[in-house]
Write a protein that holds these residues in place. Sequence first.
Motif, mmCIF file in Angstrom:
data_model
loop_
_atom_site.group_PDB
_atom_site.id
_atom_site.type_symbol
_atom_site.label_atom_id
_atom_site.label_comp_id
_atom_site.label_asym_id
_atom_site.label_seq_id
_atom_site.Cartn_x
_atom_site.Cartn_y
_atom_site.Cartn_z
ATOM 1 N N UNK A 81 42.058 38.440 3.379
ATOM 2 C CA UNK A 81 43.504 38.635 3.402
ATOM 3 C C UNK A 81 43.804 39.985 2.759
ATOM 4 N N UNK A 82 44.601 40.793 3.435
ATOM 5 C CA UNK A 82 45.095 42.042 2.876
ATOM 6 C C UNK A 82 46.621 41.990 2.876
ATOM 7 N N UNK A 83 47.225 42.245 1.714
ATOM 8 C CA UNK A 83 48.684 42.314 1.611
ATOM 9 C C UNK A 83 49.043 43.722 1.158
ATOM 10 N N UNK A 84 49.880 44.387 1.920
ATOM 11 C CA UNK A 84 50.280 45.754 1.615
ATOM 12 C C UNK A 84 51.478 45.775 0.657
ATOM 13 N N UNK A 85 51.777 46.935 0.073
ATOM 14 C CA UNK A 85 52.911 47.011 -0.861
ATOM 15 C C UNK A 85 54.239 46.563 -0.263
ATOM 16 N N UNK A 86 54.409 46.714 1.058
ATOM 17 C CA UNK A 86 55.662 46.286 1.690
ATOM 18 C C UNK A 86 55.656 44.792 2.020
ATOM 19 N N UNK A 87 54.611 44.091 1.547
ATOM 20 C CA UNK A 87 54.426 42.647 1.731
ATOM 21 C C UNK A 87 54.054 42.252 3.155
ATOM 22 N N UNK A 88 53.689 43.219 3.990
ATOM 23 C CA UNK A 88 53.072 42.860 5.267
ATOM 24 C C UNK A 88 51.645 42.408 4.973
ATOM 25 N N UNK A 89 51.134 41.464 5.741
ATOM 26 C CA UNK A 89 49.805 40.938 5.449
ATOM 27 C C UNK A 89 49.041 40.630 6.729
ATOM 28 N N UNK A 90 47.720 40.593 6.578
ATOM 29 C CA UNK A 90 46.837 40.352 7.719
ATOM 30 C C UNK A 90 45.642 39.526 7.271
ATOM 31 N N UNK A 91 45.288 38.534 8.067
ATOM 32 C CA UNK A 91 44.094 37.721 7.845
ATOM 33 C C UNK A 91 43.026 38.096 8.874
ATOM 34 N N UNK A 92 41.768 37.985 8.481
ATOM 35 C CA UNK A 92 40.661 38.027 9.428
ATOM 36 C C UNK A 92 39.760 36.829 9.146
ATOM 37 N N UNK A 93 38.941 36.466 10.147
ATOM 38 C CA UNK A 93 38.128 35.264 10.033
ATOM 39 C C UNK A 93 36.713 35.513 10.537
ATOM 40 N N UNK A 94 35.754 35.007 9.799
ATOM 41 C CA UNK A 94 34.339 35.128 10.140
ATOM 42 C C UNK A 94 33.812 33.774 10.601
ATOM 43 N N UNK A 95 33.499 33.682 11.882
ATOM 44 C CA UNK A 95 32.978 32.444 12.459
ATOM 45 C C UNK A 95 31.464 32.478 12.677
ATOM 46 N N UNK A 96 30.830 33.619 12.493
ATOM 47 C CA UNK A 96 29.449 33.744 12.948
ATOM 48 C C UNK A 96 28.449 34.228 11.896
ATOM 49 N N UNK A 97 28.897 34.928 10.855
ATOM 50 C CA UNK A 97 27.966 35.533 9.903
ATOM 51 C C UNK A 97 27.829 34.694 8.644
ATOM 52 N N UNK A 98 26.647 34.735 8.046
ATOM 53 C CA UNK A 98 26.361 34.010 6.809
ATOM 54 C C UNK A 98 27.003 34.755 5.634
ATOM 55 N N UNK A 99 27.964 34.127 4.930
ATOM 56 C CA UNK A 99 28.625 34.811 3.817
ATOM 57 C C UNK A 99 27.951 34.592 2.468
ATOM 58 N N UNK A 100 26.713 34.117 2.453
ATOM 59 C CA UNK A 100 26.056 33.767 1.197
ATOM 60 C C UNK A 100 25.971 34.934 0.229
ATOM 61 N N UNK A 101 25.865 36.164 0.756
ATOM 62 C CA UNK A 101 25.731 37.321 -0.126
ATOM 63 C C UNK A 101 27.005 37.612 -0.904
ATOM 64 N N UNK A 102 28.096 36.932 -0.563
ATOM 65 C CA UNK A 102 29.350 37.139 -1.260
ATOM 66 C C UNK A 102 29.530 36.151 -2.409
ATOM 67 N N UNK A 103 28.582 35.224 -2.561
ATOM 68 C CA UNK A 103 28.674 34.194 -3.585
ATOM 69 C C UNK A 103 27.482 34.339 -4.527
ATOM 70 N N UNK A 104 27.760 34.483 -5.826
ATOM 71 C CA UNK A 104 26.719 34.793 -6.807
ATOM 72 C C UNK A 104 25.572 33.789 -6.769
ATOM 73 N N UNK A 105 25.905 32.498 -6.721
ATOM 74 C CA UNK A 105 24.878 31.468 -6.781
ATOM 75 C C UNK A 105 24.325 31.099 -5.408
ATOM 76 N N UNK A 106 24.820 31.763 -4.355
ATOM 77 C CA UNK A 106 24.356 31.435 -3.018
ATOM 78 C C UNK A 106 24.975 30.137 -2.513
#
Length: 203
Positions: free
Chosen positions: A80-105
């Motif tokens: 999620x990105x929210x800009x100073x003008x409060x506009x926002x955008x979501x993106x979604x990952x359906x295919x990649x392993x996000x384990x590297x984003x979590x310390x304990x895996x």
Amino acid sequence: MAPEQQQAVALHFVPELQATPSARVEAEFVSVGAYGSLDAFVVGPNGQRQRSNADDAGWDWITLKKAMTDEHGSWYSSTLTIEPDLSYEFTYNYTDDPSDKVEEGIVRDLWIQDAELYPRPWAEIPDWHPVKHEFTQDTWTAHLNATTATAATTGTPPTPTRPTPNTTTNTRTNDPHEHVSCPEQHRRPPTSLRPDPTGPQKR
């Protein structure tokens, strides 16, 4: 794309943006099975990064994941990105392993649980996923059928645990989409948290 649930997530960060003029929010939520991890920062106009206190946004992100679930399952992580003008955008990952984003895996059992909670066609399960390494298509279908029957009998599907803030040092660049698989069909056009003076927003 569940606009009401998306807005519910974004609203958690508004007080911090109002307290820091010209700031933006960069947040990422990993959700696998009953586990959730939130990594969110308020980024000031000079690029200084302060960890967000909006930890409860994770609960609404789980609700968003459930709302977006269909016959193709659901996503593994979302930004999620929210800009100073409060506009926002979501993106979604359906295919990649996000384990590297979590310390304990992310442990194997959580991946199996996620595939049970948000089943998708066999051909759409990524090759790296534990299901593809431990099951054939037929044995996985039988496993899902048995799991569904057990849940229907006991009435006790898995309950998500409280999402935890990711307290590791953030090493991402200023690109909020880095490392996130985001085909165009998984990206919602920017919208805004500001009221529309002309009436309800068109979605």
